[in-house]
Design a protein around this motif. Structure first.
Motif, PDB file in Angstrom:
ATOM      1  N   LEU A 153       0.941  -1.355   0.050  1.00  0.00           N
ATOM      2  CA  LEU A 153      -0.020  -0.025  -0.081  1.00  0.00           C
ATOM      3  C   LEU A 153       1.070   1.116  -0.255  1.00  0.00           C
ATOM      4  CD1 LEU A 153      -2.691  -1.060   2.640  1.00  0.00           C
ATOM      5  CD2 LEU A 153      -2.603  -1.474   0.317  1.00  0.00           C
ATOM      6  N   TYR A 154       0.637   2.094  -0.987  1.00  0.00           N
ATOM      7  CA  TYR A 154       1.561   3.254  -1.189  1.00  0.00           C
ATOM      8  C   TYR A 154       0.706   4.543  -1.098  1.00  0.00           C
ATOM      9  CZ  TYR A 154       5.555   0.427  -2.674  1.00  0.00           C
ATOM     10  OH  TYR A 154       6.567  -0.233  -3.047  1.00  0.00           O
ATOM     11  N   ARG A 155       1.018   5.544  -0.477  1.00  0.00           N
ATOM     12  CA  ARG A 155       0.354   7.027  -0.509  1.00  0.00           C
ATOM     13  C   ARG A 155       1.479   7.963  -1.385  1.00  0.00           C
ATOM     14  NH1 ARG A 155      -2.960   7.081   3.661  1.00  0.00           N
ATOM     15  NH2 ARG A 155      -4.456   6.435   2.294  1.00  0.00           N
ATOM     16  N   ASN A 156       1.023   8.700  -2.194  1.00  0.00           N
ATOM     17  CA  ASN A 156       1.641   9.670  -2.882  1.00  0.00           C
ATOM     18  C   ASN A 156       1.073  11.222  -2.794  1.00  0.00           C
ATOM     19  OD1 ASN A 156       3.283  11.337  -4.629  1.00  0.00           O
ATOM     20  ND2 ASN A 156       3.362   9.737  -5.968  1.00  0.00           N
ATOM     21  N   ARG A 157       1.430  12.008  -1.987  1.00  0.00           N
ATOM     22  CA  ARG A 157       1.080  13.298  -1.857  1.00  0.00           C
ATOM     23  C   ARG A 157       2.093  14.135  -2.015  1.00  0.00           C
ATOM     24  NH1 ARG A 157      -3.108  11.179  -2.261  1.00  0.00           N
ATOM     25  NH2 ARG A 157      -4.908  11.291  -1.101  1.00  0.00           N
ATOM     26  N   CYS A 158       1.773  15.263  -2.850  1.00  0.00           N
ATOM     27  CA  CYS A 158       2.666  16.393  -3.261  1.00  0.00           C
ATOM     28  C   CYS A 158       4.113  15.872  -3.595  1.00  0.00           C
ATOM     29  CB  CYS A 158       3.109  17.346  -2.125  1.00  0.00           C
ATOM     30  SG  CYS A 158       1.220  18.241  -1.729  1.00  0.00           S
ATOM     31  N   GLY A 159       4.159  14.730  -4.306  1.00  0.00           N
ATOM     32  CA  GLY A 159       5.336  13.971  -4.819  1.00  0.00           C
ATOM     33  C   GLY A 159       6.218  13.371  -3.657  1.00  0.00           C
ATOM     34  N   ASP A 160       5.579  13.145  -2.504  1.00  0.00           N
ATOM     35  CA  ASP A 160       6.193  12.352  -1.560  1.00  0.00           C
ATOM     36  C   ASP A 160       5.441  10.924  -1.605  1.00  0.00           C
ATOM     37  OD1 ASP A 160       7.965  11.658   0.650  1.00  0.00           O
ATOM     38  OD2 ASP A 160       6.304  12.492   1.876  1.00  0.00           O
TER      39      ASP A 160
END
Length: 167
Positions: A153-160
């Protein structure tokens, strides 16, 4: 109700990916995947269309991207659930393919090349993919470090991009 609340919900993305082996070689495709549009090698696959089941999408995508006619998948390699701003709740499912026919000849204009690579070369090329979600589970699975059927499970917010959980 705010304007934000009245926006149409973003559609959920389902992706299928094919892991096609020929002896100790892996089939890769070269397409514009880099952050700046550079050509990179990856596993073939693409989106599931409305009204399509995953195995149907996999056969269609692999025929378009590689020219090969594939049988149904024999195993689910692993699962990736990726939450990003452009594609909330994207689900990517790579499948192992053992049987196919035809010659490698991409029919999709986005695919610049398709070729089998010895596993060490394929791992090096896949290691050049930009995002951890694109790179780490695939390389881990092909090296045996990620078990068949594992979930990431990955989360990508503002390039992070962050690995949130795995099992």
């Amino acid at each position: 109700m705010t304007a934000e609340d009245s926006e149409a919900p973003k559609s959920r993305v389902q992706l299928v990916i094919g892991i096609i082996r020929q002896g100790n070689e892996i089939l890769l495709v070269r397409e514009s995947l880099g952050a700046a549009g550079e050509l990179l090698w990856s596993l073939p696959g693409g989106g599931v269309e409305d009204g399509e089941l995953m195995h149907e999408a996999l056969r269609r995508e692999l025929r378009e991207e590689t020219g090969l006619l594939v049988d149904d998948p024999v195993r689910t390699a692993f699962l990736m659930h990726i939450d990003s701003e452009p594609s909330p709740s994207a689900l990517a499912v790579p499948f192992g393919i053992d049987e196919w026919s035809g010659d490698v000849a991409p029919q999709d204009d986005d695919i610049k090349q398709a070729a089998f690579f010895p596993l060490p070369d394929a791992l090096k090329l896949l290691g050049e993919l930009d995002g951890a979600a694109q790179r780490e589970p695939v390389v881990g699975y092909l090296t045996g470090d990620v078990a068949s059927g594992a979930t990431r499970l990955y989360r990508n917010r503002c390039g992070d991009e962050t690995l949130v959980a795995r099992w």
